[in-house]
Enzyme design. Structure first.
Site, mmCIF file in Angstrom:
data_model
loop_
_atom_site.group_PDB
_atom_site.id
_atom_site.type_symbol
_atom_site.label_atom_id
_atom_site.label_comp_id
_atom_site.label_asym_id
_atom_site.label_seq_id
_atom_site.Cartn_x
_atom_site.Cartn_y
_atom_site.Cartn_z
ATOM 1 N N LYS A 126 4.769 11.160 7.631
ATOM 2 C CA LYS A 126 3.946 10.051 7.118
ATOM 3 C C LYS A 126 3.432 9.257 8.304
ATOM 4 C CE LYS A 126 2.688 8.220 3.161
ATOM 5 N NZ LYS A 126 2.564 8.849 1.840
ATOM 6 N N ASP A 166 -3.376 7.690 1.713
ATOM 7 C CA ASP A 166 -2.358 6.908 0.987
ATOM 8 C C ASP A 166 -3.036 5.544 0.778
ATOM 9 O OD1 ASP A 166 0.724 7.082 0.222
ATOM 10 O OD2 ASP A 166 0.449 5.083 1.024
HETATM 11 P P1 NDP Z 1 -5.087 2.732 -3.069
HETATM 12 O O1 NDP Z 1 -5.266 2.069 -1.773
HETATM 13 O O2 NDP Z 1 -6.168 3.584 -3.621
HETATM 14 O O3 NDP Z 1 -4.733 1.667 -4.204
HETATM 15 C C1 NDP Z 1 -3.635 0.820 -4.094
HETATM 16 C C2 NDP Z 1 -3.612 -0.101 -5.294
HETATM 17 O O4 NDP Z 1 -2.398 -0.837 -5.305
HETATM 18 C C3 NDP Z 1 -4.725 -1.130 -5.257
HETATM 19 O O5 NDP Z 1 -5.073 -1.479 -6.560
HETATM 20 C C4 NDP Z 1 -4.056 -2.283 -4.531
HETATM 21 O O6 NDP Z 1 -4.647 -3.533 -4.801
HETATM 22 C C5 NDP Z 1 -2.668 -2.226 -5.105
HETATM 23 N N1 NDP Z 1 -1.716 -2.753 -4.121
HETATM 24 C C6 NDP Z 1 -1.502 -2.319 -2.873
HETATM 25 N N2 NDP Z 1 -0.589 -3.044 -2.241
HETATM 26 C C7 NDP Z 1 -0.217 -3.977 -3.105
HETATM 27 C C8 NDP Z 1 0.703 -5.020 -3.044
HETATM 28 N N3 NDP Z 1 1.412 -5.287 -1.930
HETATM 29 N N4 NDP Z 1 0.859 -5.763 -4.148
HETATM 30 C C9 NDP Z 1 0.150 -5.521 -5.270
HETATM 31 N N5 NDP Z 1 -0.749 -4.530 -5.380
HETATM 32 C C10 NDP Z 1 -0.922 -3.788 -4.316
HETATM 33 O O7 NDP Z 1 -3.735 3.577 -2.927
HETATM 34 P P2 NDP Z 1 -3.215 4.802 -3.805
HETATM 35 O O8 NDP Z 1 -3.642 4.649 -5.206
HETATM 36 O O9 NDP Z 1 -3.533 6.036 -3.077
HETATM 37 O O10 NDP Z 1 -1.632 4.602 -3.686
HETATM 38 C C11 NDP Z 1 -0.892 3.850 -4.623
HETATM 39 C C12 NDP Z 1 0.569 4.265 -4.553
HETATM 40 O O11 NDP Z 1 0.696 5.664 -4.836
HETATM 41 C C13 NDP Z 1 1.236 4.069 -3.185
HETATM 42 O O12 NDP Z 1 2.592 3.766 -3.378
HETATM 43 C C14 NDP Z 1 1.136 5.466 -2.565
HETATM 44 O O13 NDP Z 1 2.127 5.674 -1.573
HETATM 45 C C15 NDP Z 1 1.381 6.326 -3.779
HETATM 46 N N6 NDP Z 1 0.901 7.699 -3.707
HETATM 47 C C16 NDP Z 1 -0.389 8.001 -3.416
HETATM 48 C C17 NDP Z 1 -0.810 9.308 -3.385
HETATM 49 C C18 NDP Z 1 -2.233 9.680 -3.148
HETATM 50 O O14 NDP Z 1 -2.533 10.852 -3.225
HETATM 51 N N7 NDP Z 1 -3.138 8.757 -2.879
HETATM 52 C C19 NDP Z 1 0.133 10.410 -3.605
HETATM 53 C C20 NDP Z 1 1.455 9.989 -3.976
HETATM 54 C C21 NDP Z 1 1.813 8.684 -4.011
HETATM 55 P P3 NDP Z 1 -5.838 -4.098 -3.856
HETATM 56 O O15 NDP Z 1 -7.061 -3.383 -4.305
HETATM 57 O O16 NDP Z 1 -5.835 -5.550 -4.123
HETATM 58 O O17 NDP Z 1 -5.430 -3.763 -2.456
HETATM 59 O O1 2IT Z 2 2.717 9.935 -0.919
HETATM 60 C C1 2IT Z 2 2.070 10.998 -0.962
HETATM 61 O O2 2IT Z 2 2.555 12.039 -1.419
HETATM 62 C C2 2IT Z 2 0.685 10.992 -0.487
HETATM 63 N N1 2IT Z 2 0.180 9.950 -0.107
HETATM 64 C C3 2IT Z 2 -0.115 12.256 -0.452
HETATM 65 C C4 2IT Z 2 0.222 13.074 0.765
HETATM 66 C C5 2IT Z 2 -0.649 14.269 1.020
HETATM 67 O O3 2IT Z 2 -0.432 14.861 2.091
HETATM 68 O O4 2IT Z 2 -1.490 14.634 0.213
#
Ligand code: NDP
Ligand code: 2IT
Length: 446
Positions: A126, A166
């Site tokens: 990561k 992420d």
């Molecule tokens: P994005 O940046 O696309 O979206 C994040 C969302 O969460 C936004 O709505 C953001 O609000 C909100 N957010 C972030 N930080 C905070 C906080 N401290 N308090 C409240 N709301 C918050 O990220 P992702 O959707 O990609 O990721 C979301 C989660 O999913 C994370 O935990 C990530 O590790 C996990 N994840 C993501 C994957 C992926 O493929 N993208 C895969 C597996 C897990 P705002 O717009 O105000 O910042």
């Molecule tokens: O938390 C996660 O699994 C991710 N942000 C996606 C990682 C990836 O390599 O697609």
């Protein structure tokens, strides 16, 4: 805890002071591994845990860049290459002001087991930066990404370490990062990053994969318990990549999403959230969820985003960030009769919240299983890149569905085998651990 897990946990805390999220993630995994060590002394004899909790390599670097006012800015970049027993390090990059070693290490540690569960040959890693993309111009984001990659490029490669997105890292950032990598290396090495644009090596379904995957495994779990998504009321926190596509799939399967949030507040629309408008606000305009009220003034908005869990629902999908649901939030959901909770985000429930949810018989799908669809589809993107091929949407989607169903079956089976029937969190930890630990045994002390 057994002597072995207790000793290793203490070592982790002593050696990594202040890295509270990392301690939390390690404790959660080690707690569930005790039955394994009772049956298999060879893991302790070969120091598997001691090696597993220490990243193979940790890179921290300066990221200098110049903002639109001509001022020099300095951020900190990270890449934690945690474990390569199963394949090249694989895991996303997070750009958020809260990023520090403890966050990157907790995410990298979780990624080892999650990636093992996908059944694909990928190790765990990561990275990220304390850079805040909010309010930055495209040019600033580009200059930051170019500077970040100028250092990162020497450490990664399609057979070494393959980053993706992420929080704060989506298609725009992956594009800038890839362009700079190609320029430095003079190689079109498509498989070095995943989440690429569809015209230049990206995979169909990768954008949707984490949210869709979350709903596929949820659907499987409900089906196994003679339940379905039909007419269920759903609350989803966040409105980023994972939250948006979880909403899309759960709605397609007959449920209704009544609330979503961002880091400023949450939105409640009892008639069902208009997802196209959310996409317009968050994906196209990079705006705030509150703008929804301009089109739907009858919807409700609250600035206390953590209170989203007080909304009455059947299913809660935390899809924003770590520790976003504490015991207070979990208790409100339980009081309202929640049936299932699926972790779209990484470690969104505090340890107390997890305990409460399990003790109250709520179906719980842990992040390592629930959000594995994103990285699984990244691995499918790597497969296509290695084959110089492009698969259809349906082919990737079907593969994703198969992987999510397998993860559910595998985690349930392993939980039952170790006397923990129904405890998917323990099952996912044990199943992921066994695969990685056995590969480490085979490969000797490295
Ligand atoms: P994005 O940046 O696309 O979206 C994040 C969302 O969460 C936004 O709505 C953001 O609000 C909100 N957010 C972030 N930080 C905070 C906080 N401290 N308090 C409240 N709301 C918050 O990220 P992702 O959707 O990609 O990721 C979301 C989660 O999913 C994370 O935990 C990530 O590790 C996990 N994840 C993501 C994957 C992926 O493929 N993208 C895969 C597996 C897990 P705002 O717009 O105000 O910042
Ligand atoms: O938390 C996660 O699994 C991710 N942000 C996606 C990682 C990836 O390599 O697609």
């Amino acid at each position: 805890m057994s002597n072995y897990t207790e000793r290793v946990l203490k070592m982790v805390k002593d050696r990594n002071p202040g890295e509270v999220e990392f301690h939390q993630a390690v404790e959660e995994v080690l707690e569930s591994l005790n039955p394994v060590f009772e049956k298999h002394p060879e893991y302790e004899e070969n120091g598997i845990l001691e090696r597993l909790v220490e990243p193979e390599r940790q890179i921290i670097f300066r990221v200098p860049w110049v903002d639109d006012q001509g001022q020099t800015q300095v951020n900190r970049g990270f890449r934690i290459e945690f474990n390569s027993a199963l394949g090249p390090y694989k895991g996303g990059l997070r750009f958020h002001p809260s990023v520090y070693t403890g966050i990157v290490k907790f995410l990298g540690f979780e990624q080892i087991f999650k990636n093992a569960l996908t059944g694909r040959p990928i190790g765990g890693g990561k990275g990220g930066s304390d850079f805040d993309p909010k309010g930055k111009s495209d040019q600033e984001v580009m200059r930051f990404c170019q500077s970040f990659m100028t250092e990162l490029a020497r450490h990664i490669g399609d057979k070494t370490d393959v980053p993706a997105g992420d929080i704060g890292v989506g298609g725009r950032e992956i594009g800038y990062l890839f362009g700079q990598y190609k320029r430095i290396k003079n190689r079109y090495e498509a498989g070095v990053l995943t989440g690429k644009g569809l015209d230049w090596g990206g995979s169909l379904v990768r954008t949707e994969a984490t949210g869709y995957g979350l709903v596929y495994i949820l659907e499987e779990m409900l089906k196994e318990n003679d339940l379905s998504l039909n007419d269920k009321k759903v609350v989803i926190s966040g409105s980023g990549n994972v939250a948006i596509y979880a909403n899309e799939k759960v709605t397609q399967l007959g449920a209704k999403v009544v609330a979503m949030s961002d880091s400023s507040g949450y939105l409640y629309d009892e008639t069902g959230i208009d997802l196209e408008l959310i996409k317009e606000i968050k994906e196209v305009n990079r705006g705030r969820i509150k703008e929804y009220l301009e089109e739907y003034p009858e919807a409700e908005y609250s600035e206390d985003y953590s209170d989203i869990w007080s909304i009455d629902c059947d299913i809660a999908l935390p899809c924003a960030t770590q520790n976003e649901m504490d015991a207070v939030g979990a208790q409100k959901l339980i009081d309202n009769g929640v049936i299932a909770i699926g972790e779209g985000a990484n470690m969104p429930l505090t340890s107390d919240a997890v305990k409460l949810v399990k003790d109250n018989g709520v179906f719980f799908i842990p992040g390592k299983a629930a959000n594995a669809g994103g990285v699984a589809t990244s691995a499918i993107e790597m497969t296509q890149n290695a084959m110089f091929d492009e698969w259809t949407f349906d082919k990737v989607d079907q593969e994703l569905q198969k992987i999510m169903v397998n993860i559910y079956k595998n985690a349930s089976k392993v939980a039952a085998k170790y006397g923990l029937k129904g405890d998917l969190a323990a099952g996912a930890n044990i199943a992921g651990f066994l695969k990685v630990a056995n590969a480490m045994l085979d490969q000797g002390v490295v």
